[in-house]
Design an enzyme around this catalytic site. Structure first.
Site, short mmCIF file in Angstrom:
data_model
loop_
_atom_site.label_atom_id
_atom_site.label_comp_id
_atom_site.label_asym_id
_atom_site.label_seq_id
_atom_site.Cartn_x
_atom_site.Cartn_y
_atom_site.Cartn_z
N THR A 415 -10.25 -35.29 12.59
CA THR A 415 -10.40 -36.52 13.33
C THR A 415 -9.17 -37.38 13.00
O THR A 415 -8.12 -36.85 12.72
CB THR A 415 -11.72 -37.21 12.94
OG1 THR A 415 -11.43 -38.49 12.47
CG2 THR A 415 -12.43 -36.55 11.84
N THR A 433 -14.13 -39.78 14.93
CA THR A 433 -14.17 -38.33 15.15
C THR A 433 -14.82 -37.97 16.48
O THR A 433 -15.64 -38.73 16.99
CB THR A 433 -14.98 -37.65 14.03
OG1 THR A 433 -14.98 -36.24 14.23
CG2 THR A 433 -16.41 -38.13 13.97
N GLU A 435 -15.29 -34.53 16.16
CA GLU A 435 -15.58 -33.32 15.40
C GLU A 435 -14.44 -32.31 15.51
O GLU A 435 -13.41 -32.54 14.91
CB GLU A 435 -16.91 -32.73 15.84
CG GLU A 435 -17.75 -31.97 14.83
CD GLU A 435 -17.11 -31.16 13.74
OE1 GLU A 435 -16.55 -31.77 12.82
OE2 GLU A 435 -17.23 -29.95 13.75
N GLU A 454 -20.36 -33.23 17.57
CA GLU A 454 -20.69 -33.61 16.18
C GLU A 454 -21.95 -32.94 15.66
O GLU A 454 -22.10 -32.77 14.45
CB GLU A 454 -20.85 -35.14 16.10
CG GLU A 454 -20.40 -35.72 14.80
CD GLU A 454 -18.89 -35.65 14.64
OE1 GLU A 454 -18.44 -35.16 13.60
OE2 GLU A 454 -18.17 -36.08 15.57
N SER A 481 -22.02 -36.18 7.50
CA SER A 481 -20.56 -36.24 7.67
C SER A 481 -19.88 -36.14 6.31
O SER A 481 -20.52 -36.29 5.26
CB SER A 481 -20.19 -37.57 8.32
OG SER A 481 -18.80 -37.76 8.29
N SER A 482 -18.58 -35.91 6.35
CA SER A 482 -17.76 -35.96 5.13
C SER A 482 -16.78 -37.13 5.17
O SER A 482 -15.94 -37.26 4.27
CB SER A 482 -16.95 -34.67 4.97
OG SER A 482 -17.81 -33.58 4.89
N1 GLU Z 1 -17.13 -33.89 11.71
C1 GLU Z 1 -16.45 -34.20 10.51
C2 GLU Z 1 -17.30 -35.01 9.59
O1 GLU Z 1 -18.01 -35.86 10.01
C3 GLU Z 1 -15.26 -35.01 10.75
C4 GLU Z 1 -14.31 -34.29 11.51
C5 GLU Z 1 -13.03 -34.12 10.78
O2 GLU Z 1 -12.48 -34.86 10.08
O3 GLU Z 1 -12.52 -33.13 10.92
O4 GLU Z 1 -17.25 -34.83 8.42
#
Ligand code: GLU
Length: 616
Positions: A415, A433, A435, A454, A481-482
Site C-alpha cells: 500500500t 491500502t 491490499e 482486503e 491488518s499489519s
Molecule cells: N493488506 C495489508 C494489511 O492490512 C496492507 C497491504 C500492504 O501494505 O501491503 O496489512
C-alpha cells in the site's frame, strides 16, 4: 515526454471495445504535464509532507500553504495518491490514521479498515463444491475479496475532528491531477505490467490502465477524468455519495456483477457487498496503543490492525536489553528474535476486537515482555515456528511457551504510507491500502477507482491448531491488518512519525527503522534507507539482497539465521517483482525546531519529501 491526445480510457475503449467508461469521451485538452522531480529528504519548518508521488506531496503542501491543518493536508495527499498511486490506495480501500493534536498534546487514531459485508460468513473463501479454501489468486481477483471501503469515511472523520476546510476543498488538488493527468514513471508502468493479465479481464480496468491494450509507456500522461468527476460528486454530495448514494450503487454493481471484458477467461466470483453494508459503515475512533521505549512514548494502531500491538510488544521485549551496547550482530539477532516471538503472539491473539477478545493490555505488559525476552538465546536463532506465549500468566519467571507452534502463511503486499505535519505542530501518520498491488483488479465502471481485495487478509481456514483463530472471516468483521502508522513523543512532544506499506513486513520495517534510529543512532534518512530483514516466525527470514550481503549477516548465519529474498508475485510465481521490503516515510522533529522529512531514496521509485520553508 508526451501527452496523449485522447484520454487513455478513450484509447483503450477503442481497442478493447469496452465502451463502458463514460469518461472515454472526455477530451484531453489540458496542457502538457511536466514530471515533478522527487527528493527523498527535506528539512525546514512551517509544515512538511512525505508521500510516494510528487503530485501528492505537492497537493499536501498547497493545502498547508492555504491554511489547512495536517488533517486537511492528509486528505489532499491521500486523495491525490488515489490518482497517482491508484494500485495501492484510493476510495475503494481502507486506511489507518494516527494524529497528534498540538493543542491537546494527545495522540488519537482512526480505524478506517474495510469490513466484511453482512452476507459474508466463515466459509466465504471456501470453494462451494470442494469446501476447500480457494487459491489466493482466485480469491483476490474476485468480488468476494471486496470489503466495504473505509478510506473516504476516514477522511471525513479526520476533517470533522481536526480539519479546517471541508472535503470539497481538500479533494480539489486531487481532482485537478485526475483531470489533467500525471506522467507515467517506470514504477507505475512496471506495476501495470505485473497486473496486466488480470486487469485485461475487466473492461473498465483495461480501459483505464491498459491504454491501447498495453501498460502505458513511461513518459506518457495518464488521465482519469472519471475519478475527477467522482471526487467532484463527493465534494458536492458528501461521503453519502459512496456510503449509500450513486457512487455506492455503482460500487455494489461492480462487485456483484463483475465488469468482465469481452472474451474474459476469469471464473467470475461476484461478491455480496450491498448498499446496506455501505450505509452501515463507520470509521472508528480508537485509542492508540502506547509503549515506552528508551524514554519515548510510542503510539500506534490498535486492533483491528496488528501493527501497534506487535511493534509495541517487540519494543517492550527489546527494552529488556541494551541494543546500543551490543555488537551489531547481537543487536540484529535480538531484533530478529523479538520479531519471531511477537509474530507467534500476533497470529494467536490478534483480530477484530469487536469479534474476539484481544489481550492488548497483557501483551503490552512489561511482565509479558520479560517472559518472552528470556526465550531469546544470545548464542542461537530460535527454531520457527515458535509457540505463542501465555499473556494471562503474569509470570515473572521464564515459563515455556504454552500454545502450539504453528506455521502461519503471511504475505507481503503493498500500500502506501505518508506523513504530514503542519506549522502549528499537528502531525499525521497514515497508511492506506487496497491490499494487493491493483486490489481486486476491478475498476468501478465510470468511477475511476479500483476496489480493494482486503478481505483476503482474513485467514481462509483456521491456522492455530486446537486454539481458536482470531482472524477467521465473519459478517461485519474487519480483517486483521499489519499496518503500523506510528508517532513517538519525547517529553510529550512529537519526536518521530513513521510508517510503511508491505503487508506483514510493515511491522518489521517500522520496528527496524525505530531500532536503527533510536538504538543504532542512525539519522532518520539512513534508518529508512538501511537494508531490511523481516523475521515473521518462519524458518527463513525474508531479507533484501543488500542485507544478505552485509558483513553482519555472516555473524547472524553463524547463529543459525537463514535468509532469502522474496521476488515473485504472490498471484503468479512466474512474475518477477522487486525484492525490496517496504516503502517507508517519516518525520523527525529536531531540537532546533525544524522538521526532517525523509522517505525512500530508491525503493518503489523513491519518495517525495518536502517542507514549506526549507533550511537545507
Ligand atoms: N493488506 C495489508 C494489511 O492490512 C496492507 C497491504 C500492504 O501494505 O501491503 O496489512
Amino acid at each position: 515526454m508526451r501527452t496523449r491526445r485522447f484520454s487513455t480510457a478513450f484509447a483503450a475503449a477503442l481497442v478493447l471495445g469496452a465502451g463502458l467508461v463514460t469518461s472515454a469521451v472526455a477530451p484531453a485538452q489540458a496542457a502538457p504535464i511536466h514530471q515533478h522531480a522527487k527528493t527523498p529528504v527535506a528539512q525546514g519548518y512551517g509544515g512538511a509532507v512525505v508521500s510516494d508521488t510528487a503530485e501528492s506531496t505537492q497537493a499536501g503542501l498547497d493545502v498547508l500553504r492555504s491554511g489547512g491543518t495536517a488533517a486537511d493536508a492528509a486528505v489532499a495527499v491521500a486523495s491525490t495518491l488515489g490518482v497517482t498511486d491508484p494500485y495501492v490506495a484510493g476510495i475503494g480501500g481502507g486506511s489507518y490514521l494516527v494524529y497528534y493534536d498540538a493543542r491537546t498534546h494527545r495522540v488519537s487514531t482512526i480505524d478506517g479498515r474495510e469490513t466484511a459485508p453482512g452476507a459474508d460468513g466463515p466459509s466465504m473463501f471456501l470453494d462451494p463444491s470442494t469446501r476447500q479454501p480457494l487459491s489466493l489468486p482466485a480469491a483476490v481477483t474476485s468480488g468476494l475479496s471486496v470489503g466495504v471501503p473505509g478510506t473516504l469515511a476516514t477522511w471525513q472523520r479526520a476533517l470533522q475532528r481536526w480539519g479546517r476546510f471541508g472535503l470539497a476543498e481538500d479533494l480539489r488538488p486531487a481532482e485537478q491531477v485526475a483531470e489533467r493527468g500525471f506522467v507515467v514513471d517506470p514504477t507505475f508502468r512496471e506495476l501495470t505490467r505485473q497486473n496486466a493479465a488480470r486487469f485485461a479481464q475487466f473492461g473498465s480496468t483495461a480501459a483505464l490502465f491498459l491504454p491501447g491494450g498495453a501498460p502505458p509507456e513511461v513518459g506518457s500522461t495518464l488521465r482519469n477524468p472519471d475519478l475527477a468527476k467522482t471526487y467532484r460528486e463527493i465534494g458536492k454530495l458528501g461521503i453519502s455519495a459512496l456510503y449509500g448514494g450513486p457512487i455506492g450503487t455503482d460500487l455494489v454493481n461492480a462487485a456483484q456483477h463483475l465488469p468482465l471484458a469481452p472474451g474474459a477467461t476469469l471464473v467470475a466470483r461476484p461478491g455480496p457487498v450491498a448498499l446496506s453494508d455501505l450505509r452501515a459503515y463507520h470509521a472508528l475512533d480508537a485509542d492508540p496503543t502506547q509503549v515506552n521505549y528508551r524514554g519515548l512514548d510510542v503510539y500506534g494502531m490498535a486492533a483491528s490492525s496488528s501493527g501497534g500491538i506487535t511493534d509495541g510488544e517487540a519494543l517492550n521485549i527489546l527494552g529488556n536489553v541494551d541494543l546500543a551496547a551490543m555488537t551489531r550482530v547481537q543487536a540484529l539477532h535480538h531484533y530478529l528474535e523479538a520479531s519471531r516471538l511477537t509474530f507467534a503472539d500476533r497470529n494467536r491473539y490478534l483480530g477484530d476486537p469487536r469479534y474476539v477478545d484481544v489481550p492488548q493490555q497483557q501483551l503490552l505488559s512489561p511482565s509479558f515482555s520479560r517472559q518472552r525476552a528470556c526465550l531469546i538465546d544470545p548464542a542461537k536463532a530460535g527454531v520457527s515456528p515458535v509457540a505463542p506465549g501465555d499473556p494471562f500468566t503474569g509470570s515473572r519467571s521464564c515459563p515455556p511457551p504454552s500454545g502450539a507452534a504453528v506455521p502461519v502463511p503471511d504475505r507481503e503486499h503493498h500500500t502506501n504510507h505518508f506523513v504530514v505535519a503542519d506549522g502549528a505542530g499537528n502531525v499525521v501518520s497514515c497508511t492506506n491500502t487496497i491490499e494487493e498491488f491493483g486490489g481486486s483488479g476491478i475498476v468501478v465502471p465510470g468511477r475511476g477507482f479500483l476496489l480493494n481485495n482486503e478481505l483476503t487478509d482474513f485467514n481462509f481456514a483456521p491456522t492455530q491448531g486446537s486454539a481458536p483463530d482470531p482472524n477467521l472471516p465473519a459478517a461485519g468483521k474487519r480483517p486483521r491488518s499489519s499496518m503500523s502508522p506510528t508517532i513517538a513523543l519525547r517529553d510529550g512532544r512529537p519526536f518521530l512519525a513513521v510508517g510503511s506499506p508491505g503487508g506483514a513486513t510493515i511491522i518489521t520495517t517500522v520496528l527496524q527503522i525505530l531500532v536503527n534510529r533510536i538504538d543504532f543512532g542512525m539519522s532518520l534518512p539512513d534508518a529508512i534507507a538501511a537494508p531490511r530483514a523481516s523475521q515473521r516466525n518462519t524458518a527463513t527470514t525474508q531479507a533484501e539482497p543488500a542485507f544478505i550481503a552485509a558483513p553482519a549477516t555472516r555473524g547472524l548465519a553463524a547463529l543459525g539465521h537463514k535468509f532469502a529474498i522474496s521476488d515473485t508475485s504472490p498471484l503468479d510465481p512466474t512474475i518477477k517483482t522487486s525484492p525490496d521490503i517496504g516503502d517507508a516515510s517519516g518525520l523527525e522533529f529536531l531540537p532546533n525546531g525544524t522538521v526532517l522529512a525523509a522517505g525512500e531514496p530508491a525503493r518503489r521509485g523513491g519518495s517525495a519529501a518536502a517542507v514549506i520553508h526549507p533550511t537545507r
